[in-house]
Design a protein around this motif. Structure first.
Motif, short mmCIF file in Angstrom:
data_model
loop_
_atom_site.label_atom_id
_atom_site.label_comp_id
_atom_site.label_asym_id
_atom_site.label_seq_id
_atom_site.Cartn_x
_atom_site.Cartn_y
_atom_site.Cartn_z
N UNK A 107 0.85 -1.18 0.00
CA UNK A 107 0.00 0.00 0.00
C UNK A 107 0.89 1.23 0.00
N UNK A 108 0.38 2.37 -0.48
CA UNK A 108 1.19 3.58 -0.49
C UNK A 108 1.59 4.00 0.92
N UNK A 109 2.78 4.58 1.02
CA UNK A 109 3.25 5.13 2.30
C UNK A 109 2.87 6.61 2.30
N UNK A 110 1.95 7.03 3.17
CA UNK A 110 1.38 8.38 3.03
C UNK A 110 2.25 9.52 3.52
N UNK A 111 3.08 9.27 4.54
CA UNK A 111 3.78 10.36 5.22
C UNK A 111 5.28 10.33 4.92
N UNK A 112 5.87 11.52 4.86
CA UNK A 112 7.31 11.63 4.61
C UNK A 112 8.12 10.96 5.70
N UNK A 113 7.75 11.17 6.96
CA UNK A 113 8.50 10.57 8.06
C UNK A 113 8.36 9.06 8.07
N UNK A 114 7.18 8.57 7.76
CA UNK A 114 6.99 7.13 7.65
C UNK A 114 7.86 6.56 6.54
N UNK A 115 7.87 7.23 5.38
CA UNK A 115 8.67 6.79 4.25
C UNK A 115 10.15 6.75 4.62
N UNK A 116 10.62 7.80 5.27
CA UNK A 116 12.03 7.86 5.66
C UNK A 116 12.38 6.73 6.61
N UNK A 117 11.55 6.55 7.64
CA UNK A 117 11.85 5.54 8.66
C UNK A 117 11.84 4.14 8.07
N UNK A 118 10.86 3.86 7.21
CA UNK A 118 10.80 2.53 6.59
C UNK A 118 11.98 2.33 5.65
N UNK A 119 12.34 3.38 4.90
CA UNK A 119 13.44 3.26 3.95
C UNK A 119 14.79 3.05 4.62
N UNK A 120 15.04 3.74 5.73
CA UNK A 120 16.37 3.68 6.34
C UNK A 120 16.51 2.53 7.31
N UNK A 121 15.40 1.97 7.79
CA UNK A 121 15.48 0.92 8.81
C UNK A 121 16.22 -0.31 8.29
N UNK A 204 12.92 4.09 -6.42
CA UNK A 204 12.30 3.53 -5.22
C UNK A 204 13.20 2.52 -4.50
N UNK A 205 14.51 2.63 -4.73
CA UNK A 205 15.45 1.91 -3.86
C UNK A 205 15.41 2.57 -2.48
N UNK A 206 16.02 1.90 -1.49
CA UNK A 206 16.04 2.49 -0.15
C UNK A 206 16.63 3.90 -0.18
N UNK A 207 17.73 4.06 -0.91
CA UNK A 207 18.34 5.38 -1.02
C UNK A 207 17.43 6.37 -1.72
N UNK A 208 16.61 5.90 -2.65
CA UNK A 208 15.64 6.76 -3.31
C UNK A 208 14.57 7.25 -2.36
N UNK A 209 14.10 6.36 -1.47
CA UNK A 209 13.13 6.77 -0.44
C UNK A 209 13.73 7.85 0.45
N UNK A 210 14.98 7.62 0.89
CA UNK A 210 15.63 8.58 1.78
C UNK A 210 15.84 9.90 1.06
N UNK A 211 16.30 9.85 -0.18
CA UNK A 211 16.54 11.06 -0.96
C UNK A 211 15.25 11.86 -1.14
N UNK A 212 14.16 11.18 -1.46
CA UNK A 212 12.89 11.88 -1.65
C UNK A 212 12.41 12.49 -0.34
N UNK A 213 12.55 11.77 0.77
CA UNK A 213 12.11 12.29 2.07
C UNK A 213 12.89 13.54 2.45
N UNK A 214 14.16 13.60 2.06
CA UNK A 214 15.00 14.75 2.40
C UNK A 214 14.82 15.90 1.40
#
Length: 300
Positions: A107-121, A204-214
């Motif tokens: 499912x889509x990840x709605x929030x920036x902080x959620x996206x960041x935390x999931x991506x970097x974990x 949408x790699x992990x680094x892509x999630x982090x880059x987009x969140x930042x």
């Protein structure tokens, strides 16, 4: 539909197959390790004993990959974002015995902080598992004289963290000598490579999630810049070709722009920005420009 519903049998089957494929690969690595690169054509130990020793590599690499994916999975559980259990990918004919593991976020990840935390974990969890494995593996390794004929051998590129740890244990190797890595050290090396690949700030790699969140929408520019970097890396080592083709296909299928979140312009906060810098540090420490190449320069 209830969340976190999986065909558990499929995940177990793929895990068992990956245990088998990585144990076979680990048995080959252990045979090479105890024969110090010699190629007599005879097994140095009975086949059953070699398979047992293959678990040195298998357990280590599955622990690193498993920690990475479970980092993502438990972050998804924390935020109630529907995700699958890890899928492990067995590939018996590869040097590594596997192409890694992944989870499906359904499912889509709605929030920036959620996206960041999931991506970097995931990268943090995998890195925390890989570092002690690296030091343990290097402690069990040893320095040997290289054979005269290295035409059928491969040289592994050394990430900065690997170089640092190797120097701490063994110092600089003299000409004509090389570090003979224990299978645990090879598993740690592969785990670091997988961490670096995932941390590339692309799509949408992990680094892509982090880059987009930042960076928000500006992360698309970073994606295109890193595609150029990946193409350049192919010039230095053909081992980048397959990975580069895969990420180009990924971008062709899903597009270069990261899916938007509703709070794209809300600042992440200082703590997460510091974690983003830590992600950059992990990438630098785990990256190598030429991961695998023919060992033609050893002993220079």
């Amino acid at each position: 539909m209830p969340k976190f519903q999986d065909r558990v049998w499929l995940h177990v089957l793929m895990f068992v197959l990956t245990v088998a494929s990585t144990t076979l690969a680990g048995a080959e690595h252990y045979a090479s390790f105890i024969t110090d690169f010699s190629s007599s054509g005879r097994l140095p130990l009975p086949a059953a004993a070699l398979l047992v020793r293959g678990l040195w590599y298998s357990v280590t690499i599955l622990a690193i990959l498993g920690c990475h994916e479970l980092g993502h999975y438990f972050a998804c559980r924390y935020y109630d974002v529907d995700a699958s259990l890890p899928f492990f990918i067995p590939v018996p004919f590869l040097l590594t015995g596997t192409m890694g593991a992944f989870i499906r976020i359904r499912e889509p990840i709605p929030s920036k902080r959620m996206l960041f935390d999931i991506g970097i974990a995931g990268p943090i969890a995998g890195f925390v598992a890989a570092v002690p494995a690296l030091f343990l593996g290097l402690a069990m390794s040893h320095v040997v004289r290289m054979p005269a004929d290295t035409s059928n051998m491969l040289e592994l590129g050394e990430p900065l963290l690997f170089k640092f740890a190797s120097r701490q244990w063994w110092g600089a190797q003299p000409d004509g000598y090389s570090l003979n890595m224990h299978p645990v050290a090879f598993a740690a090396w592969f785990g670091m490579l997988a961490t670096a690949l995932n941390l590339f700030p692309i799509g949408q790699l992990d680094g892509g999630h982090i880059s987009y969140a930042v960076l928000g929408s500006r992360s698309t520019i970073v994606t295109f810049a890193m595609i150029a970097v990946a193409l350049t890396l192919c010039y230095f080592s053909t081992s980048w070709v397959v990975w580069t083709v895969l990420i180009v296909v990924m971008l062709a299928m899903f597009g270069p722009r990261h899916p938007r979140v509703f709070d794209e312009h809300v600042p992440l906060g200082r703590t997460r920005l510091l974690l983003a810098l830590f992600a950059v540090a992990m990438f630098v420490l785990c990256f190598t420009a030429a991961p695998i190449q023919p060992m033609e320069l050893i002993g220079r």
